[in-house]
Write a protein that holds these residues in place. Structure first.
Motif, PDB file in Angstrom:
ATOM      1  N   LYS A 198       0.712  -1.516   0.058  1.00  0.00           N
ATOM      2  CA  LYS A 198       0.202  -0.186  -0.287  1.00  0.00           C
ATOM      3  C   LYS A 198       1.128   1.463  -0.247  1.00  0.00           C
ATOM      4  CE  LYS A 198      -3.363   0.360   2.527  1.00  0.00           C
ATOM      5  NZ  LYS A 198      -4.329   0.568   4.432  1.00  0.00           N
ATOM      6  N   ALA A 199       2.916   1.545   0.541  1.00  0.00           N
ATOM      7  CA  ALA A 199       2.778   2.069   0.879  1.00  0.00           C
ATOM      8  C   ALA A 199       3.840   2.694  -0.486  1.00  0.00           C
ATOM      9  CB  ALA A 199       4.014   1.520   1.826  1.00  0.00           C
ATOM     10  N   MET A 200       3.718   1.585  -0.889  1.00  0.00           N
ATOM     11  CA  MET A 200       4.019   1.830  -2.547  1.00  0.00           C
ATOM     12  C   MET A 200       3.562   2.535  -3.588  1.00  0.00           C
ATOM     13  SD  MET A 200       7.953   0.648  -2.897  1.00  0.00           S
ATOM     14  CE  MET A 200       7.882   0.545  -4.351  1.00  0.00           C
ATOM     15  N   GLN A 201       1.933   1.842  -3.248  1.00  0.00           N
ATOM     16  CA  GLN A 201       1.259   2.398  -4.496  1.00  0.00           C
ATOM     17  C   GLN A 201       1.131   3.897  -4.171  1.00  0.00           C
ATOM     18  OE1 GLN A 201       0.081   0.792  -6.652  1.00  0.00           O
ATOM     19  NE2 GLN A 201      -0.669   2.330  -7.298  1.00  0.00           N
ATOM     20  N   GLU A 202       1.235   4.551  -2.792  1.00  0.00           N
ATOM     21  CA  GLU A 202       1.067   5.258  -1.900  1.00  0.00           C
ATOM     22  C   GLU A 202       1.750   6.377  -2.594  1.00  0.00           C
ATOM     23  OE1 GLU A 202      -0.290   5.892   1.468  1.00  0.00           O
ATOM     24  OE2 GLU A 202      -1.901   4.853   2.375  1.00  0.00           O
ATOM     25  N   ILE A 257       4.373   5.974  -5.353  1.00  0.00           N
ATOM     26  CA  ILE A 257       4.215   6.077  -6.322  1.00  0.00           C
ATOM     27  C   ILE A 257       2.623   7.389  -7.319  1.00  0.00           C
ATOM     28  CG2 ILE A 257       3.329   4.962  -8.866  1.00  0.00           C
ATOM     29  CD1 ILE A 257       4.380   2.403  -7.927  1.00  0.00           C
ATOM     30  N   THR A 258       1.291   6.568  -6.688  1.00  0.00           N
ATOM     31  CA  THR A 258       0.225   7.648  -6.634  1.00  0.00           C
ATOM     32  C   THR A 258       1.434   9.142  -6.194  1.00  0.00           C
ATOM     33  OG1 THR A 258      -1.182   6.318  -6.709  1.00  0.00           O
ATOM     34  CG2 THR A 258      -1.713   8.649  -6.198  1.00  0.00           C
ATOM     35  N   ASN A 259       1.852   9.376  -5.370  1.00  0.00           N
ATOM     36  CA  ASN A 259       2.151  10.571  -4.741  1.00  0.00           C
ATOM     37  C   ASN A 259       2.945  11.112  -5.930  1.00  0.00           C
ATOM     38  OD1 ASN A 259      -0.026  10.622  -2.484  1.00  0.00           O
ATOM     39  ND2 ASN A 259       1.539   9.774  -1.440  1.00  0.00           N
ATOM     40  N   ILE A 260       3.576  10.548  -6.727  1.00  0.00           N
ATOM     41  CA  ILE A 260       4.816  11.159  -7.750  1.00  0.00           C
ATOM     42  C   ILE A 260       4.226  12.024  -8.553  1.00  0.00           C
ATOM     43  CG2 ILE A 260       6.405  10.097  -8.833  1.00  0.00           C
ATOM     44  CD1 ILE A 260       7.804   8.470  -6.599  1.00  0.00           C
ATOM     45  N   GLN A 261       2.923  11.397  -8.748  1.00  0.00           N
ATOM     46  CA  GLN A 261       2.942  11.292 -10.527  1.00  0.00           C
ATOM     47  C   GLN A 261       1.687  13.083  -9.902  1.00  0.00           C
ATOM     48  OE1 GLN A 261      -0.533   7.738 -10.719  1.00  0.00           O
ATOM     49  NE2 GLN A 261       1.783   7.002 -12.109  1.00  0.00           N
ATOM     50  N   MET A 262       1.182  12.457  -8.933  1.00  0.00           N
ATOM     51  CA  MET A 262       0.587  13.524  -8.057  1.00  0.00           C
ATOM     52  C   MET A 262       1.624  15.261  -8.468  1.00  0.00           C
ATOM     53  SD  MET A 262      -2.425  15.346  -8.042  1.00  0.00           S
ATOM     54  CE  MET A 262      -3.623  13.612  -7.553  1.00  0.00           C
ATOM     55  N   VAL A 263       2.861  14.782  -7.527  1.00  0.00           N
ATOM     56  CA  VAL A 263       4.285  16.158  -7.413  1.00  0.00           C
ATOM     57  C   VAL A 263       4.079  16.662  -9.368  1.00  0.00           C
ATOM     58  CG1 VAL A 263       6.052  16.655  -6.152  1.00  0.00           C
ATOM     59  CG2 VAL A 263       4.069  15.447  -5.157  1.00  0.00           C
ATOM     60  N   ASN A 283       0.309  20.390  -0.143  1.00  0.00           N
ATOM     61  CA  ASN A 283       0.027  19.358   0.027  1.00  0.00           C
ATOM     62  C   ASN A 283       0.656  17.995  -0.292  1.00  0.00           C
ATOM     63  OD1 ASN A 283      -1.796  20.697   1.766  1.00  0.00           O
ATOM     64  ND2 ASN A 283      -3.612  21.145   1.116  1.00  0.00           N
ATOM     65  N   ALA A 284       0.535  17.825  -1.088  1.00  0.00           N
ATOM     66  CA  ALA A 284       0.653  16.953  -2.468  1.00  0.00           C
ATOM     67  C   ALA A 284       2.204  16.432  -2.191  1.00  0.00           C
ATOM     68  CB  ALA A 284       0.517  16.986  -3.915  1.00  0.00           C
ATOM     69  N   VAL A 285       3.134  17.655  -2.084  1.00  0.00           N
ATOM     70  CA  VAL A 285       4.505  17.097  -1.178  1.00  0.00           C
ATOM     71  C   VAL A 285       4.874  16.156  -0.364  1.00  0.00           C
ATOM     72  CG1 VAL A 285       6.367  17.629  -1.070  1.00  0.00           C
ATOM     73  CG2 VAL A 285       5.147  18.866  -2.798  1.00  0.00           C
ATOM     74  N   LYS A 286       3.373  17.102   0.861  1.00  0.00           N
ATOM     75  CA  LYS A 286       3.658  16.515   2.348  1.00  0.00           C
ATOM     76  C   LYS A 286       3.110  14.983   2.040  1.00  0.00           C
ATOM     77  CE  LYS A 286       0.847  16.922   6.663  1.00  0.00           C
ATOM     78  NZ  LYS A 286      -0.215  18.082   6.891  1.00  0.00           N
ATOM     79  N   LYS A 287       2.200  14.953   1.243  1.00  0.00           N
ATOM     80  CA  LYS A 287       1.739  13.624   1.111  1.00  0.00           C
ATOM     81  C   LYS A 287       2.629  12.421   0.953  1.00  0.00           C
ATOM     82  CE  LYS A 287      -3.136  14.119   1.119  1.00  0.00           C
ATOM     83  NZ  LYS A 287      -4.319  13.720  -0.325  1.00  0.00           N
ATOM     84  N   LEU A 288       3.183  13.171  -0.138  1.00  0.00           N
ATOM     85  CA  LEU A 288       4.908  11.716  -1.121  1.00  0.00           C
ATOM     86  C   LEU A 288       5.647  12.039  -0.005  1.00  0.00           C
ATOM     87  CD1 LEU A 288       6.219  10.829  -3.237  1.00  0.00           C
ATOM     88  CD2 LEU A 288       7.380  13.263  -3.636  1.00  0.00           C
TER      89      LEU A 288
END
Length: 451
Positions: A373-377, A379-385, A433-438
Motif C-alpha cells: 500500500k505504501a509503495m502504491q501511495e 507512486i500515486t503521490n509522485i505522479q501528483m507532484v 499538500n501533495a509534497v507533504k503526502k509524498l
C-alpha cells in the motif's frame, strides 16, 4: 595609550555614523517605500513594477533567528537524548542482567543441634543441606531468559526506527507549515495593497462597497489561515523538541521540501525488519516457556551433609568422647506424584505457542500489505507532484502574470483578479499538500524497509 587613542576614535566615529543612519537615513527610506507601495494600483504606470512586486511577495525569504538543525542531526540527537528510547535501553540492559539469574538455587540450609541426641550424654550435631531442581530445568530457564533478552534488544531496535520515523515526519511537517505560512504571508502583503487601493477607490466613488468588502473578506480569510498555521507550527515545534530532547530549542533547517525516493521492493529487507524479527522471536519465547514447563515435571534433587558427636560406648565396645566426630551424607529425589497443576500449565503454554504462531503469520501478512500500500501511495503521490511541477505551477505563474497585466491595463476588474489570484494560491497550497503526502509515504516506506 598612544596606540589605543586612534582605535577609540575609530570606534566613536563608527557609532556616530550608525546613529546618523538610524535616526535620519532609515526614516527617509521608510517614507520612500511607504509612498511607493501605498499608491492605488490603478495609478501604477509600470506593468513590470507590479510584476516585480508580486514576484517579491511570492518568493521572498523570511529570516529565522531560531537555531536550526538538519534531519540527520535531529535523528542522532533523538537517539542520544529521547527519554522513551532511554527507557527502552534500560529495559534491554535489565534483561541482559536478568539472563544471568537462570541458576536460581534455593537457600542453603544450615542447622545445628545440642543435647541428648543419642544417649544420656550431651552431643552436638551440625548439618548442611541443599535442594535444587533437575539441571535440565536451569538450562531451560537460561534459554528462556536469553530469548527474552533478545526480544528486548529487538524492541529497542524497533523503537529506534519508530523514533526515526516520528522525527522525520515532524521535521517535514514543520517545513510544510513554514512554506505554507510564507505563501500566506506573501499573499497577505499583496491583498493589503489591493485592499488599500479598494478603499481609496471607494472613498473617491470610483467603485461600490462590494469591491471593498470582498477585499476585506479575502484578507480576513488569509489571517484566519495564518492563525491556524501558527498554532499548528507551534505544536509541531513542541513535539519536535520533545523528540530530540536537547537543552536548546531547534527548528528544522531550511532545505529541500521534497524527499528523494530510491526504495525498491526488497523481501530480504522486510524479513529483517525488527518488527518481523520480534514476531519470530516471540514464537521462540513461547516454545522456550513450553519446554521449561515440561522440564518442571522432572524430579527435584536433595543433598546434605551431617557431622556429630556420639559420646559413650560405641557398638565396637570403644568409648568415644566429644572430640571424636562422626559424619554422614544424604541424597534424595523429589518425585512429582501430584502433577495435575503442572499439566494444566503445559496445556496453557501450548495454546500460547499457537497464539504466537498465528500472530506471527498475521503480522507478516499485514506488514507486507502495508508495504504494498505504501509503495502504491508513493507512486500515486509522485505522479501528483510531477503534475504540479510540470504543468499546474507553470500555469499558475502564467495566470498570475497575465491577470495582473490585465488588471493593470483595465481589461478585468478587481473581483475577477481576486478570483484568479485565489486559484493561484489554491494551486500552490495543493502542491504543498501533495509534497507533504509524498514525504509521508516515503517516510513510511523507509520505516518498512528500515532505511
Amino acid at each position: 595609550a598612544e596606540v589605543q587613542r586612534p582605535l577609540a576614535t575609530v570606534v566613536i566615529g563608527g557609532l556616530l555614523i550608525a546613529t546618523f543612519l538610524t535616526l535620519f537615513l532609515l526614516p527617509v527610506l521608510y517614507v520612500i517605500v511607504e509612498q511607493k507601495f501605498t499608491k492605488p494600483l490603478a495609478n501604477i504606470n509600470s506593468v513590470n513594477g507590479l510584476i516585480v512586486l508580486i514576484g517579491l511577495c511570492l518568493f521572498a525569504q523570511k529570516a529565522n533567528a531560531q537555531s536550526t538543525i538538519d534531519l540527520k542531526s535531529a535523528i542522532d540527537s533523538a537517539y542520544n537524548n529521547n527519554l522513551s528510547l532511554k527507557s527502552d535501553k534500560l529495559n534491554a540492559d535489565a534483561y541482559s542482567k536478568l539472563k544471568n539469574s537462570a541458576w536460581d538455587l534455593p537457600q542453603t540450609f544450615i542447622a545445628g543441634e545440642y543435647g541428648s541426641i543419642n544417649s544420656a550424654y550431651t552431643d552436638t550435631r551440625f548439618g548442611i543441606s541443599q535442594n535444587f531442581k533437575f539441571p535440565t530445568v536451569y538450562l531451560k530457564q537460561q534459554s528462556l531468559l536469553s530469548n527474552e533478552w533478545k526480544n528486548a534488544e529487538l524492541s529497542l531496535e524497533l523503537r529506534k526506527i519508530e523514533l526515526k520515523k516520528e522525527v522525520s515526519t515532524v521535521f517535514y511537517d514543520l517545513i510544510y507549515t513554514s512554506q505554507l505560512k510564507k505563501i500566506l504571508l506573501q499573499m497577505d502583503s499583496v491583498y493589503a495593497i489591493f485592499l488599500k487601493n479598494a478603499q481609496l477607490k471607494f472613498n473617491k466613488g470610483e467603485s461600490n462597497i462590494l469591491e471593498k468588502n470582498t477585499a476585506e473578506s479575502q484578507r480576513g480569510q488569509i489571517n484566519l489561515q495564518l492563525q491556524q498555521i501558527e498554532k499548528e507550527n507551534a505544536n509541531l515545534l513542541l513535539e519536535f523538541n520533545l523528540l530530540i530532547n536537547t537543552q536548546s530549542k531547534y527548528s528544522p533547517k531550511d532545505g529541500v521540501l521534497k524527499m528523494d525516493f530510491s526504495a525498491t521492493a526488497d523481501s530480504i529487507a522486510i524479513s529483517q525488519h525488527p518488527f518481523i524479527q520480534q514476531l519470530e522471536q516471540q514464537q521462540v519465547i513461547s516454545k522456550s516457556k513450553l519446554k521449561l514447563e515440561r522440564s518442571l515435571l522432572l524430579p527435584n534433587l536433595y543433598a546434605g551433609y551431617s557431622n556429630m558427636s556420639i559420646v559413650g560406648l560405641g557398638a565396637d565396645d570403644i568409648y568415644y568422647n566429644r572430640s571424636k566426630r562422626f559424619q554422614s551424607f544424604q541424597v534424595g529425589v523429589g518425585v512429582p506424584l501430584f502433577f495435575g497443576s503442572q499439566k494444566s500449565k503445559i496445556s496453557t503454554m501450548k495454546i500460547n505457542q499457537q497464539i504466537s504462531e498465528n500472530n506471527a503469520r498475521a503480522g507478516n501478512i499485514l506488514f507486507v500489505l502495508n508495504y504494498k500500500k505504501a509503495m502504491q501511495e508513493v507512486i500515486t503521490n509522485i505522479q501528483m507532484v510531477n503534475y504540479f511541477e510540470n504543468k499546474a505551477i507553470k500555469n499558475a505563474d502564467e495566470t498570475m502574470l497575465a491577470s495582473t497585466m490585465q488588471y493593470n491595463s483595465g481589461n478585468i476588474d478587481y473581483l475577477e483578479w481576486v478570483m484568479l489570484s485565489n486559484q493561484v494560491i489554491s494551486i500552490r497550497a495543493d502542491y504543498l499538500n501533495a509534497v507533504k503526502k509524498l514525504n509521508q509515504s516515503i517516510i513510511q516506506i523507509n520505516y518498512l524497509t528500515n532505511k
